[in-house]
Design a protein around this motif. Structure first.
Motif, PDB file in Angstrom:
ATOM      1  N   PHE A 281     -76.745  -9.907 -11.402  1.00 37.96           N
ATOM      2  CA  PHE A 281     -77.825 -10.740 -11.721  1.00 37.96           C
ATOM      3  C   PHE A 281     -78.154 -10.699 -12.989  1.00 37.96           C
ATOM      4  O   PHE A 281     -78.129  -9.575 -13.453  1.00 37.96           O
ATOM      5  CB  PHE A 281     -78.781 -10.650 -10.682  1.00 37.96           C
ATOM      6  N   LYS A 282     -78.758 -11.776 -13.713  1.00 36.49           N
ATOM      7  CA  LYS A 282     -79.112 -11.699 -15.068  1.00 36.49           C
ATOM      8  C   LYS A 282     -80.197 -12.826 -15.178  1.00 36.49           C
ATOM      9  O   LYS A 282     -80.272 -13.753 -14.622  1.00 36.49           O
ATOM     10  CB  LYS A 282     -77.844 -11.755 -16.023  1.00 36.49           C
ATOM     11  N   LEU A 283     -81.372 -12.368 -15.999  1.00 41.87           N
ATOM     12  CA  LEU A 283     -82.150 -13.324 -16.152  1.00 41.87           C
ATOM     13  C   LEU A 283     -81.783 -14.191 -17.165  1.00 41.87           C
ATOM     14  O   LEU A 283     -81.121 -14.127 -18.380  1.00 41.87           O
ATOM     15  CB  LEU A 283     -83.596 -12.731 -16.746  1.00 41.87           C
ATOM     16  N   ASP A 284     -81.753 -15.496 -17.206  1.00 35.02           N
ATOM     17  CA  ASP A 284     -81.343 -16.623 -17.984  1.00 35.02           C
ATOM     18  C   ASP A 284     -82.262 -16.832 -19.049  1.00 35.02           C
ATOM     19  O   ASP A 284     -83.460 -16.515 -19.028  1.00 35.02           O
ATOM     20  CB  ASP A 284     -80.698 -17.775 -17.625  1.00 35.02           C
ATOM     21  N   GLU A 285     -82.001 -17.853 -19.820  1.00 32.18           N
ATOM     22  CA  GLU A 285     -83.183 -18.346 -20.907  1.00 32.18           C
ATOM     23  C   GLU A 285     -84.331 -18.955 -20.431  1.00 32.18           C
ATOM     24  O   GLU A 285     -85.325 -18.835 -21.408  1.00 32.18           O
ATOM     25  CB  GLU A 285     -82.376 -19.130 -21.776  1.00 32.18           C
ATOM     26  N   THR A 286     -84.319 -19.168 -18.943  1.00 28.59           N
ATOM     27  CA  THR A 286     -85.493 -19.737 -18.422  1.00 28.59           C
ATOM     28  C   THR A 286     -86.190 -18.642 -17.886  1.00 28.59           C
ATOM     29  O   THR A 286     -87.528 -18.977 -17.365  1.00 28.59           O
ATOM     30  CB  THR A 286     -85.295 -20.862 -17.538  1.00 28.59           C
ATOM     31  N   GLY A 287     -85.737 -17.382 -17.820  1.00 28.21           N
ATOM     32  CA  GLY A 287     -86.500 -16.415 -17.346  1.00 28.21           C
ATOM     33  C   GLY A 287     -86.319 -16.096 -15.891  1.00 28.21           C
ATOM     34  O   GLY A 287     -86.994 -15.336 -15.304  1.00 28.21           O
ATOM     35  N   LYS A 288     -85.342 -16.789 -15.237  1.00 30.06           N
ATOM     36  CA  LYS A 288     -84.959 -16.868 -13.799  1.00 30.06           C
ATOM     37  C   LYS A 288     -83.684 -16.086 -13.668  1.00 30.06           C
ATOM     38  O   LYS A 288     -82.855 -16.092 -14.241  1.00 30.06           O
ATOM     39  CB  LYS A 288     -85.229 -18.115 -13.097  1.00 30.06           C
ATOM     40  N   SER A 289     -83.415 -15.494 -12.502  1.00 28.40           N
ATOM     41  CA  SER A 289     -82.371 -14.845 -12.238  1.00 28.40           C
ATOM     42  C   SER A 289     -81.278 -15.955 -11.912  1.00 28.40           C
ATOM     43  O   SER A 289     -81.362 -17.139 -11.322  1.00 28.40           O
ATOM     44  CB  SER A 289     -82.491 -13.760 -10.939  1.00 28.40           C
ATOM     45  N   THR A 290     -80.132 -15.656 -12.372  1.00 24.10           N
ATOM     46  CA  THR A 290     -78.954 -16.135 -12.148  1.00 24.10           C
ATOM     47  C   THR A 290     -77.754 -15.355 -11.719  1.00 24.10           C
ATOM     48  O   THR A 290     -77.821 -14.053 -12.332  1.00 24.10           O
ATOM     49  CB  THR A 290     -78.479 -17.040 -13.654  1.00 24.10           C
ATOM     50  N   VAL A 291     -76.717 -15.973 -10.921  1.00 29.21           N
ATOM     51  CA  VAL A 291     -75.627 -14.982 -10.310  1.00 29.21           C
ATOM     52  C   VAL A 291     -74.431 -15.084 -11.537  1.00 29.21           C
ATOM     53  O   VAL A 291     -74.067 -16.004 -12.081  1.00 29.21           O
ATOM     54  CB  VAL A 291     -75.135 -15.459  -8.976  1.00 29.21           C
ATOM     55  N   ILE A 292     -74.015 -13.772 -11.955  1.00 30.08           N
ATOM     56  CA  ILE A 292     -73.051 -13.594 -12.728  1.00 30.08           C
ATOM     57  C   ILE A 292     -71.926 -12.563 -12.083  1.00 30.08           C
ATOM     58  O   ILE A 292     -70.743 -12.515 -13.030  1.00 30.08           O
ATOM     59  CB  ILE A 292     -73.789 -12.841 -14.072  1.00 30.08           C
TER      60      ILE A 292
END
Ligand code: SF4
Length: 58
Positions: A24-35
């Motif tokens: 998981f990583k926080l994207d540019e919107t500050g929400k978690s995204t699956v990586i």
């Protein structure tokens, strides 16, 4: 195997990214995204997500 984040629910606390930085990583919107796809770790992160925004299925 499926790992998903409900981005409407995610509050960007960063817990999942601390538990599983490879998945998981926080994207540019500050929400978690699956990586990634570390299933076992994602299950643990799902347990710790304060808003139950992580969905993991075999
Ligand atoms: S633990 Fe839950 S609320 Fe926190 S960043 Fe991850 S998905 Fe979002």
């Amino acid at each position: 195997m499926i790992i998903k984040v409900d981005r409407d629910k995610c509050i960007g606390c960063g817990r999942c990214t601390e538990v599983c930085p490879d998945t998981f990583k926080l994207d540019e919107t500050g929400k978690s995204t699956v990586i990634g796809a570390n299933h076992e770790c994602a299950m643990s992160a799902a347990d710790q997500c304060p808003v139950e925004a992580i969905f993991v299925e075999e």
